[in-house]
Design a protein around this motif. Structure first.
Motif, PDB file in Angstrom:
ATOM      1  N   VAL A 146     -32.517  -1.343  66.443  1.00 59.89           N
ATOM      2  CA  VAL A 146     -33.454  -0.726  67.211  1.00 59.89           C
ATOM      3  C   VAL A 146     -33.056  -0.388  68.803  1.00 59.89           C
ATOM      4  N   HIS A 147     -32.503  -1.270  69.324  1.00 61.12           N
ATOM      5  CA  HIS A 147     -31.984  -1.207  70.702  1.00 61.12           C
ATOM      6  C   HIS A 147     -31.091  -0.079  70.692  1.00 61.12           C
ATOM      7  N   LYS A 148     -30.133  -0.110  69.964  1.00 62.27           N
ATOM      8  CA  LYS A 148     -29.013   0.933  69.938  1.00 62.27           C
ATOM      9  C   LYS A 148     -29.528   2.332  69.690  1.00 62.27           C
ATOM     10  N   TYR A 149     -30.509   2.300  68.842  1.00 61.03           N
ATOM     11  CA  TYR A 149     -31.149   3.714  68.627  1.00 61.03           C
ATOM     12  C   TYR A 149     -31.836   4.219  69.978  1.00 61.03           C
ATOM     13  N   ALA A 150     -32.753   3.168  70.484  1.00 65.58           N
ATOM     14  CA  ALA A 150     -33.443   3.609  71.908  1.00 65.58           C
ATOM     15  C   ALA A 150     -32.409   3.759  72.967  1.00 65.58           C
ATOM     16  N   TYR A 151     -31.311   2.925  73.340  1.00 64.86           N
ATOM     17  CA  TYR A 151     -30.569   3.208  74.121  1.00 64.86           C
ATOM     18  C   TYR A 151     -29.604   4.545  73.980  1.00 64.86           C
ATOM     19  N   TYR A 152     -29.234   4.906  72.745  1.00 63.74           N
ATOM     20  CA  TYR A 152     -28.461   6.035  72.627  1.00 63.74           C
ATOM     21  C   TYR A 152     -29.397   7.418  72.768  1.00 63.74           C
ATOM     22  N   LYS A 153     -30.808   7.336  72.310  1.00 61.84           N
ATOM     23  CA  LYS A 153     -31.499   8.303  72.562  1.00 61.84           C
ATOM     24  C   LYS A 153     -31.645   8.657  73.985  1.00 61.84           C
ATOM     25  N   HIS A 154     -31.634   7.442  74.651  1.00 53.73           N
ATOM     26  CA  HIS A 154     -31.838   7.541  76.060  1.00 53.73           C
ATOM     27  C   HIS A 154     -30.901   8.133  76.733  1.00 53.73           C
ATOM     28  N   PHE A 155     -29.775   7.598  76.335  1.00 53.60           N
ATOM     29  CA  PHE A 155     -28.125   8.336  77.024  1.00 53.60           C
ATOM     30  C   PHE A 155     -28.076   9.637  76.555  1.00 53.60           C
ATOM     31  N   SER A 156     -28.425  10.174  75.313  1.00 55.49           N
ATOM     32  CA  SER A 156     -28.422  11.617  75.074  1.00 55.49           C
ATOM     33  C   SER A 156     -29.332  12.328  76.274  1.00 55.49           C
ATOM     34  N   THR A 205     -31.977  -5.544  80.157  1.00 51.05           N
ATOM     35  CA  THR A 205     -31.985  -3.965  80.226  1.00 51.05           C
ATOM     36  C   THR A 205     -31.498  -3.593  81.705  1.00 51.05           C
ATOM     37  N   ARG A 206     -32.096  -4.466  82.583  1.00 49.99           N
ATOM     38  CA  ARG A 206     -31.893  -4.143  84.156  1.00 49.99           C
ATOM     39  C   ARG A 206     -30.497  -4.126  84.473  1.00 49.99           C
ATOM     40  N   ASN A 207     -29.991  -5.130  83.955  1.00 43.59           N
ATOM     41  CA  ASN A 207     -28.483  -5.064  84.245  1.00 43.59           C
ATOM     42  C   ASN A 207     -27.499  -4.042  83.712  1.00 43.59           C
ATOM     43  N   HIS A 250     -23.028   7.338  87.994  1.00 48.44           N
ATOM     44  CA  HIS A 250     -23.485   7.959  89.178  1.00 48.44           C
ATOM     45  C   HIS A 250     -25.001   8.497  89.090  1.00 48.44           C
ATOM     46  N   LEU A 251     -25.834   7.983  88.289  1.00 46.61           N
ATOM     47  CA  LEU A 251     -26.996   8.533  87.718  1.00 46.61           C
ATOM     48  C   LEU A 251     -28.232   8.407  89.299  1.00 46.61           C
ATOM     49  N   SER A 252     -28.688   9.449  89.248  1.00 43.17           N
ATOM     50  CA  SER A 252     -29.517   9.480  90.204  1.00 43.17           C
ATOM     51  C   SER A 252     -31.227   8.869  90.147  1.00 43.17           C
ATOM     52  N   ASP A 253     -31.266   8.573  88.833  1.00 42.45           N
ATOM     53  CA  ASP A 253     -32.699   7.939  88.459  1.00 42.45           C
ATOM     54  C   ASP A 253     -32.818   6.535  89.056  1.00 42.45           C
ATOM     55  N   ASP A 254     -34.004   6.147  89.287  1.00 41.75           N
ATOM     56  CA  ASP A 254     -34.255   4.679  89.603  1.00 41.75           C
ATOM     57  C   ASP A 254     -34.003   3.977  88.616  1.00 41.75           C
ATOM     58  N   VAL A 255     -33.388   2.508  88.924  1.00 42.05           N
ATOM     59  CA  VAL A 255     -33.360   1.637  87.476  1.00 42.05           C
ATOM     60  C   VAL A 255     -34.787   1.439  86.811  1.00 42.05           C
ATOM     61  N   GLU A 256     -35.771   1.183  87.637  1.00 39.52           N
ATOM     62  CA  GLU A 256     -37.027   0.724  87.082  1.00 39.52           C
ATOM     63  C   GLU A 256     -37.610   1.883  86.141  1.00 39.52           C
ATOM     64  N   GLU A 257     -37.273   3.204  86.394  1.00 37.94           N
ATOM     65  CA  GLU A 257     -37.621   4.461  85.808  1.00 37.94           C
ATOM     66  C   GLU A 257     -36.876   4.556  84.342  1.00 37.94           C
ATOM     67  N   LEU A 258     -35.624   4.060  84.655  1.00 34.23           N
ATOM     68  CA  LEU A 258     -34.757   3.836  83.293  1.00 34.23           C
ATOM     69  C   LEU A 258     -35.120   2.989  82.348  1.00 34.23           C
ATOM     70  N   ARG A 261     -37.501   1.053  77.280  1.00 44.27           N
ATOM     71  CA  ARG A 261     -38.663   0.361  76.761  1.00 44.27           C
ATOM     72  C   ARG A 261     -39.636   1.007  75.788  1.00 44.27           C
ATOM     73  N   PHE A 262     -39.926   2.396  76.290  1.00 48.84           N
ATOM     74  CA  PHE A 262     -40.978   3.225  75.646  1.00 48.84           C
ATOM     75  C   PHE A 262     -40.406   3.376  74.396  1.00 48.84           C
ATOM     76  N   LEU A 263     -38.845   3.895  74.477  1.00 55.69           N
ATOM     77  CA  LEU A 263     -38.205   4.397  73.272  1.00 55.69           C
ATOM     78  C   LEU A 263     -38.073   3.155  72.048  1.00 55.69           C
ATOM     79  N   PHE A 264     -37.745   1.921  72.736  1.00 56.70           N
ATOM     80  CA  PHE A 264     -37.715   0.822  71.844  1.00 56.70           C
ATOM     81  C   PHE A 264     -38.921   0.467  71.264  1.00 56.70           C
ATOM     82  N   ASN A 265     -40.011   0.372  72.151  1.00 54.32           N
ATOM     83  CA  ASN A 265     -41.102   0.006  71.294  1.00 54.32           C
ATOM     84  C   ASN A 265     -41.782   0.596  70.400  1.00 54.32           C
ATOM     85  N   ASP A 266     -41.698   2.071  70.834  1.00 51.69           N
ATOM     86  CA  ASP A 266     -41.941   3.049  69.612  1.00 51.69           C
ATOM     87  C   ASP A 266     -41.308   2.931  68.342  1.00 51.69           C
ATOM     88  N   ALA A 267     -40.141   2.830  68.343  1.00 57.98           N
ATOM     89  CA  ALA A 267     -39.286   2.496  67.057  1.00 57.98           C
ATOM     90  C   ALA A 267     -39.446   1.250  66.457  1.00 57.98           C
TER      91      ALA A 267
END
Length: 221
Positions: A19-29, A48-50, A60-68, A73-79
């Protein structure tokens, strides 16, 4: 004699890794980054923070870590909520009940967020067996840093030398040993590319251990 067993959660109590892998890779995409299997395997045992702090530096992501973190977590919880075949690791609840019924103290020390821990414990009715649940989100450094296990051991009814850790990851084993705690490694068929060689004792199934074995376990010489 062992008085307290400190359990990791992901890969030891429940296999949420798919489930974690699904959520992470969906997010990576969504982020447009390509994370190799080797790099992903190196995140095992990290909070997840680390993970996102490392990804932010690497890509070199511009996104804030907390937003990421919130998006993953939204993708994980949904799955998690829709995945019907999510089950406990075979044999682990029998071991948990056996240890608890024989007076062994059980503590959880997981890199997972408090929310994920509660979802797992509520779904599988594990709360009655554990005196404490420690989340990696409360510590600035993830495993292999020993902080989470040192804190868990401080909650034990007995001195640290009467504690053991059950882990399934390279980082978890290293954290346990860095904390000076006996490590029982569960060699999970689902845990890929993990080096458990530093563990004191290794099993391939939870039916290989019970209260009698765990209570008398000793460090290898």
């Amino acid at each position: 004699m062992v008085k307290t067993v400190i359990f990791d959660m992901d890969g030891v109590i429940v296999d949420t890794e798919p489930v974690h892998k699904y959520a992470y890779y969906k997010h990576f995409s969504e982020l447009g980054i390509e994370v190799s299997e080797e790099m992903y395997a190196s995140f095992t045992g990290n909070s997840t923070r680390n993970v996102f702090q490392k990804l932010k530096e690497t890509f070199h992501l511009s996104d804030d870590v907390e937003e990421l973190i919130l998006r993953k977590r939204f993708l994980f919880n949904d799955a998690f909520d829709t995945k019907e075949d999510l089950e406990l690791i075979e044999g682990v609840k029998k071991l948990i009940i056996d240890l608890h019924e024989n007076g062994m103290q059980l503590i959880l020390a997981s890199s997972a967020s408090k929310g994920t821990i509660e979802r797992v414990f509520n779904r599988f009715e594990l709360n009655p067996y554990f005196t404490h649940k420690v989340s990696g989100e409360d510590f600035p450094k993830s495993k292999p840093h020993p902080a989470i296990f040192l804190h868990a051991a401080s909650l034990s009814v007995a001195p640290i030398e009467h504690c053991i850790v059950i882990e399934d990851s390279t980082n978890g084993v290293k954290a346990s040993k860095a904390a000076g705690i006996f490590c029982l490694a569960y060699n999970s068929p689902n845990s890929k590319l993990q080096d458990l060689s530093e563990a004191d004792f290794e099993i391939g199934h939870f039916d290989q251990v019970n209260y009698d074995i765990v209570s008398q376990i000793k460090k290898k010489k």
